[in-house]
Scaffold this motif. Sequence first.
Motif, PDB file in Angstrom:
ATOM      1  N   VAL A  49       0.787  -1.300  -0.200  1.00  0.00           N
ATOM      2  CA  VAL A  49       0.069  -0.139  -0.069  1.00  0.00           C
ATOM      3  C   VAL A  49       0.758   1.324  -0.067  1.00  0.00           C
ATOM      4  CG1 VAL A  49      -1.847   1.263   1.472  1.00  0.00           C
ATOM      5  CG2 VAL A  49      -2.028  -1.131   0.992  1.00  0.00           C
ATOM      6  N   TRP A  50       1.891   1.224   0.777  1.00  0.00           N
ATOM      7  CA  TRP A  50       2.710   2.537   0.704  1.00  0.00           C
ATOM      8  C   TRP A  50       3.388   2.664  -0.804  1.00  0.00           C
ATOM      9  CZ3 TRP A  50       8.179   3.312  -0.219  1.00  0.00           C
ATOM     10  CH2 TRP A  50       8.447   4.367   0.270  1.00  0.00           C
ATOM     11  N   ALA A  51       3.906   1.499  -1.188  1.00  0.00           N
ATOM     12  CA  ALA A  51       4.685   1.682  -2.383  1.00  0.00           C
ATOM     13  C   ALA A  51       3.633   2.107  -3.491  1.00  0.00           C
ATOM     14  CB  ALA A  51       5.399   0.282  -2.998  1.00  0.00           C
ATOM     15  N   ILE A  52       2.386   1.450  -3.507  1.00  0.00           N
ATOM     16  CA  ILE A  52       1.373   2.076  -4.554  1.00  0.00           C
ATOM     17  C   ILE A  52       1.147   3.552  -4.307  1.00  0.00           C
ATOM     18  CG2 ILE A  52      -0.943   1.664  -5.305  1.00  0.00           C
ATOM     19  CD1 ILE A  52      -0.634  -1.446  -4.559  1.00  0.00           C
ATOM     20  N   ALA A  56       1.737   6.350  -7.148  1.00  0.00           N
ATOM     21  CA  ALA A  56       0.528   6.851  -7.576  1.00  0.00           C
ATOM     22  C   ALA A  56       0.691   8.420  -7.334  1.00  0.00           C
ATOM     23  CB  ALA A  56      -0.691   6.326  -6.923  1.00  0.00           C
ATOM     24  N   GLY A  57       0.943   8.981  -6.260  1.00  0.00           N
ATOM     25  CA  GLY A  57       1.102  10.195  -6.033  1.00  0.00           C
ATOM     26  C   GLY A  57       2.208  10.922  -6.859  1.00  0.00           C
ATOM     27  N   ILE A  58       3.406  10.405  -6.825  1.00  0.00           N
ATOM     28  CA  ILE A  58       4.628  10.794  -7.670  1.00  0.00           C
ATOM     29  C   ILE A  58       4.201  10.753  -9.180  1.00  0.00           C
ATOM     30  CG2 ILE A  58       6.948  10.639  -8.606  1.00  0.00           C
ATOM     31  CD1 ILE A  58       7.621   9.568  -5.557  1.00  0.00           C
ATOM     32  N   SER A  59       3.613   9.699  -9.709  1.00  0.00           N
ATOM     33  CA  SER A  59       3.352   9.855 -11.244  1.00  0.00           C
ATOM     34  C   SER A  59       1.923  10.637 -11.435  1.00  0.00           C
ATOM     35  CB  SER A  59       3.061   8.152 -11.568  1.00  0.00           C
ATOM     36  OG  SER A  59       1.914   7.652 -10.832  1.00  0.00           O
ATOM     37  N   GLY A  60       1.170  10.856 -10.565  1.00  0.00           N
ATOM     38  CA  GLY A  60       0.134  11.842 -10.972  1.00  0.00           C
ATOM     39  C   GLY A  60       0.627  13.171 -10.742  1.00  0.00           C
ATOM     40  N   ALA A  69      -2.530  19.032 -17.425  1.00  0.00           N
ATOM     41  CA  ALA A  69      -3.856  18.521 -17.384  1.00  0.00           C
ATOM     42  C   ALA A  69      -3.837  17.698 -16.078  1.00  0.00           C
ATOM     43  CB  ALA A  69      -4.196  17.840 -18.317  1.00  0.00           C
ATOM     44  N   PRO A  70      -5.146  17.587 -15.384  1.00  0.00           N
ATOM     45  CA  PRO A  70      -5.104  17.010 -14.024  1.00  0.00           C
ATOM     46  C   PRO A  70      -5.138  15.604 -14.371  1.00  0.00           C
ATOM     47  CG  PRO A  70      -7.254  17.899 -14.628  1.00  0.00           C
ATOM     48  CD  PRO A  70      -6.207  18.681 -15.523  1.00  0.00           C
ATOM     49  N   ILE A  71      -4.118  14.787 -13.803  1.00  0.00           N
ATOM     50  CA  ILE A  71      -3.919  13.212 -14.049  1.00  0.00           C
ATOM     51  C   ILE A  71      -4.029  12.575 -12.836  1.00  0.00           C
ATOM     52  CG2 ILE A  71      -2.567  11.530 -15.028  1.00  0.00           C
ATOM     53  CD1 ILE A  71      -3.341  13.390 -17.216  1.00  0.00           C
ATOM     54  N   VAL A  72      -4.768  11.616 -12.919  1.00  0.00           N
ATOM     55  CA  VAL A  72      -4.864  10.584 -11.650  1.00  0.00           C
ATOM     56  C   VAL A  72      -4.625   9.292 -11.904  1.00  0.00           C
ATOM     57  CG1 VAL A  72      -6.196   9.893  -9.730  1.00  0.00           C
ATOM     58  CG2 VAL A  72      -6.932  12.108 -10.514  1.00  0.00           C
ATOM     59  N   THR A  73      -3.372   8.723 -11.298  1.00  0.00           N
ATOM     60  CA  THR A  73      -3.231   7.645 -11.469  1.00  0.00           C
ATOM     61  C   THR A  73      -3.188   6.741 -10.335  1.00  0.00           C
ATOM     62  OG1 THR A  73      -0.778   7.879 -10.458  1.00  0.00           O
ATOM     63  CG2 THR A  73      -1.111   8.146 -13.164  1.00  0.00           C
TER      64      THR A  73
END
Length: 189
Positions: A49-52, A56-60, A69-73
């Motif tokens: 969960v920490w790694a994901i 996701a935060g860094i890539s987003g 543009a707003p990107i949510v990963t």
Amino acid sequence: MQKLLKDLSLPAVVAGFLAVLVSYSGPLAIFFQAGASAGISSDMMTSWVWAISVGAGISGIALSIWLRAPIVTAWSAPGTALLVTLFPELSLNEAIGAYISAAIMIFIIGISGTFDTFVRAIPKGIAAGMMAGILFQFGVGAFTAIETTPALAIGMLVSYVVFRRLFPKYTLVLLLISGVVLAVALEGA
């Protein structure tokens, strides 16, 4: 920076927060179910969960800045839901290999520009049916929860009806959040 401050508004912040909350928390509840059915230790689940979350935060953030543009990963809810049904017959090593293989294929499809072509080739009815088939058991679980945790299930139903009347624009989000709360509560029960 001035454009960012100009675009900053309460509806934009709420919409962004809800997008992140739904894309993150919905699959998280399913992810915990997959981990439980695979017999994964709590230390390993915490690490995943920490790694994901960090990934996701860094890539987003990086994609949002790069593409302006707003990107949510986030992780895949249908993919994780499918894992729940495959464990314990599927080994953990096979699941990790499948995730890595899928990530490589998705990356290649994404950078090649053929994603839209593939998506248009899938009839919408089939795509919707596949998603419904994978997530059906989680929808049924909401109704069976009334037997085990009636106060929680009925409370969420009443909340949904009230918020549907007061905030119809956010009804779907509230429904998804209620499902996450229910799944987490049932997992702890």
